[in-house]
Design an enzyme around this catalytic site. Structure first.
Site, PDB file in Angstrom:
ATOM      1  N   LYS A 186      15.861  -9.025  -5.611  1.00 27.19           N
ATOM      2  CA  LYS A 186      17.150  -9.732  -5.552  1.00 27.19           C
ATOM      3  C   LYS A 186      17.168 -10.824  -6.615  1.00 27.19           C
ATOM      4  O   LYS A 186      18.159 -11.005  -7.324  1.00 27.19           O
ATOM      5  CB  LYS A 186      17.350 -10.363  -4.171  1.00 27.19           C
ATOM      6  CG  LYS A 186      17.774  -9.370  -3.131  1.00 27.19           C
ATOM      7  CD  LYS A 186      17.720  -9.946  -1.737  1.00 27.19           C
ATOM      8  CE  LYS A 186      17.940  -8.829  -0.722  1.00 27.19           C
ATOM      9  NZ  LYS A 186      17.545  -9.178   0.635  1.00 27.19           N
TER      10      LYS A 186
ATOM     11  N   GLN B  91      16.610 -13.811   4.757  1.00 30.28           N
ATOM     12  CA  GLN B  91      15.918 -12.519   4.737  1.00 30.28           C
ATOM     13  C   GLN B  91      15.450 -12.185   6.153  1.00 30.28           C
ATOM     14  O   GLN B  91      14.701 -12.937   6.772  1.00 30.28           O
ATOM     15  CB  GLN B  91      14.724 -12.609   3.766  1.00 30.28           C
ATOM     16  CG  GLN B  91      13.980 -11.306   3.556  1.00 30.28           C
ATOM     17  CD  GLN B  91      14.818 -10.234   2.857  1.00 30.28           C
ATOM     18  OE1 GLN B  91      15.500 -10.514   1.878  1.00 30.28           O
ATOM     19  NE2 GLN B  91      14.777  -9.020   3.382  1.00 30.28           N
TER      20      GLN B  91
ATOM     21  N   ASP C 130      25.834 -11.798   3.311  1.00 34.80           N
ATOM     22  CA  ASP C 130      25.344 -10.595   3.981  1.00 34.80           C
ATOM     23  C   ASP C 130      26.354 -10.099   5.017  1.00 34.80           C
ATOM     24  O   ASP C 130      26.177  -9.021   5.585  1.00 34.80           O
ATOM     25  CB  ASP C 130      24.024 -10.936   4.703  1.00 34.80           C
ATOM     26  CG  ASP C 130      22.870 -10.089   4.219  1.00 34.80           C
ATOM     27  OD1 ASP C 130      23.113  -9.184   3.403  1.00 34.80           O
ATOM     28  OD2 ASP C 130      21.733 -10.333   4.665  1.00 34.80           O
TER      29      ASP C 130
END
Ligand code: NAP
Length: 289
Positions: free
Chosen positions: A58, A102, A125
């Site tokens: 990422k 995460q 997200d």
């Protein structure tokens, strides 16, 4: 399907590269108008090896697209209160437009509670309740990256959803459920299957577009696929030889399907590309563009 009866391979790597190029162009336009580069902060708690790899990837993709990227590394013993305090701090940091926590978090930490504290505008997200509600009601919000990537790969290959039977195997909050909403919004007729589905093979066979998001290596067999159907394989599993394999038996499926994503190199690369797209859009909103 091409002449030799083999499915068209939907190349996620190339498609993701095209999305990332568009994002990089969007960043350049934003900067040229005097606005700051999109800022992405990835919060990594503990040292889970798979998460470390994802975070590195990422970081690289976001840097290449012209983002300001930072990784907040916290040790696995971090308390819930300290983690939530860090999230509050990032919510208030105007140089950060996207925050990605995460997952999974180490045992003992409550991810739902962390997500409740995340500013929905920075939830790139798409996992906060506000963004889930936006998806269901059809209002503007961040869409989870993997299902958004599934739609993008179809769009960029000219595969329409309208009027099609879309069958999704898997009903997670991360993939199956949001994808069902996205497909419905495109006027597909959607079936969502799961571990209690009575006759999974029969459900799959009815699909014009079949999406596997299960986490069981090669669960979907060639004869579960309608000839000519489009197959998107979201699964990432370790095969017996340690190599990555999907939820679809690719060797069987490739001679039945009309189009199919491989694993690796299919849906996987799209996830990061869509994360960048969401973060660019958050930066645009913050800039009032
Ligand atoms: P998950 O939360 O474990 O959900 C799996 C879903 O599959 C559940 O709904 C479960 O049903 C269903 N299921 C499990 N075994 C089944 C079976 N034998 N038959 C039918 N349905 C079954 O997984 P996830 O987070 O959605 O991820 C799914 C897969 O996608 C994993 O391999 C993951 O690594 C991969 N993934 C890839 C990306 C990417 O970037 N490409 C991103 C996220 C996930 P129940 O609800 O009944 O338990």
């Amino acid at each position: 399907m091409n002449d030799v009866g083999m499915a068209n391979i939907l190349d996620g790597k190339a498609t993701a590269a095209a999305v990332r190029e568009d994002v990089a162009a969007g960043v350049a336009t934003l900067r040229a108008a005097g606005h700051p580069a999109p800022g992405l902060c990835v919060v990594l708690v503990g040292g889970d090896p798979a998460s470390q790899v994802y975070v590195r990837n990422k970081d690289r993709a976001a840097t290449q697209a012209g983002f300001e990227v930072s990784t907040l590394r916290l040790d696995a013993e971090t308390s819930q209160a300290d983690l939530e305090a860090e999230i509050k701090r990032l919510n208030l940091d105007s140089s950060v437009h996207g925050i990605l926590v995460q997952l999974p978090l180490p045992k003992g930490l409550d991810a739902d509670s962390v997500l409740r504290g995340l500013d929905p505008a920075k939830d790139v997200d798409g996992l906060t309740a506000t963004n889930v509600a936006a998806l269901v009601t059809g209002s503007l919000g961040h869409v989870p990256c993997t299902p958004a990537g599934c739609i993008e790969i179809l769009d960029r290959h000219g595969i329409a959803l309208e009027g099609k039977r879309v069958t999704i195997v898997g009903r997670s909050m991360l993939v199956g459920k949001p994808l069902a909403q996205l497909a419905l919004a495109r006027n597909a007729t959607v079936t969502v299957c799961h571990s209690r589905t009575a006759d999974l093979a029969a459900e799959c066979r009815r699909a014009d577009i079949l999406v596997a998001a299960v986490g069981v290596a090669r669960l979907i067999k060639g004869d579960w696929i309608q000839p000519g159907a489009t197959v998107l394989d979201v699964g990432i599993n370790r095969g017996e030889d340690g190599k990555l394999v999907g939820d679809v038996d690719f060797a069987e499926a490739v001679s039945v399907a009309g189009a199919i994503t491989p694993v690796p190199g299919g849906v996987g690369p799209m996830t990061i590309a869509m994360l960048l797209k969401n973060t660019l859009s958050a930066a645009r909103v913050a800039a009032g563009v």
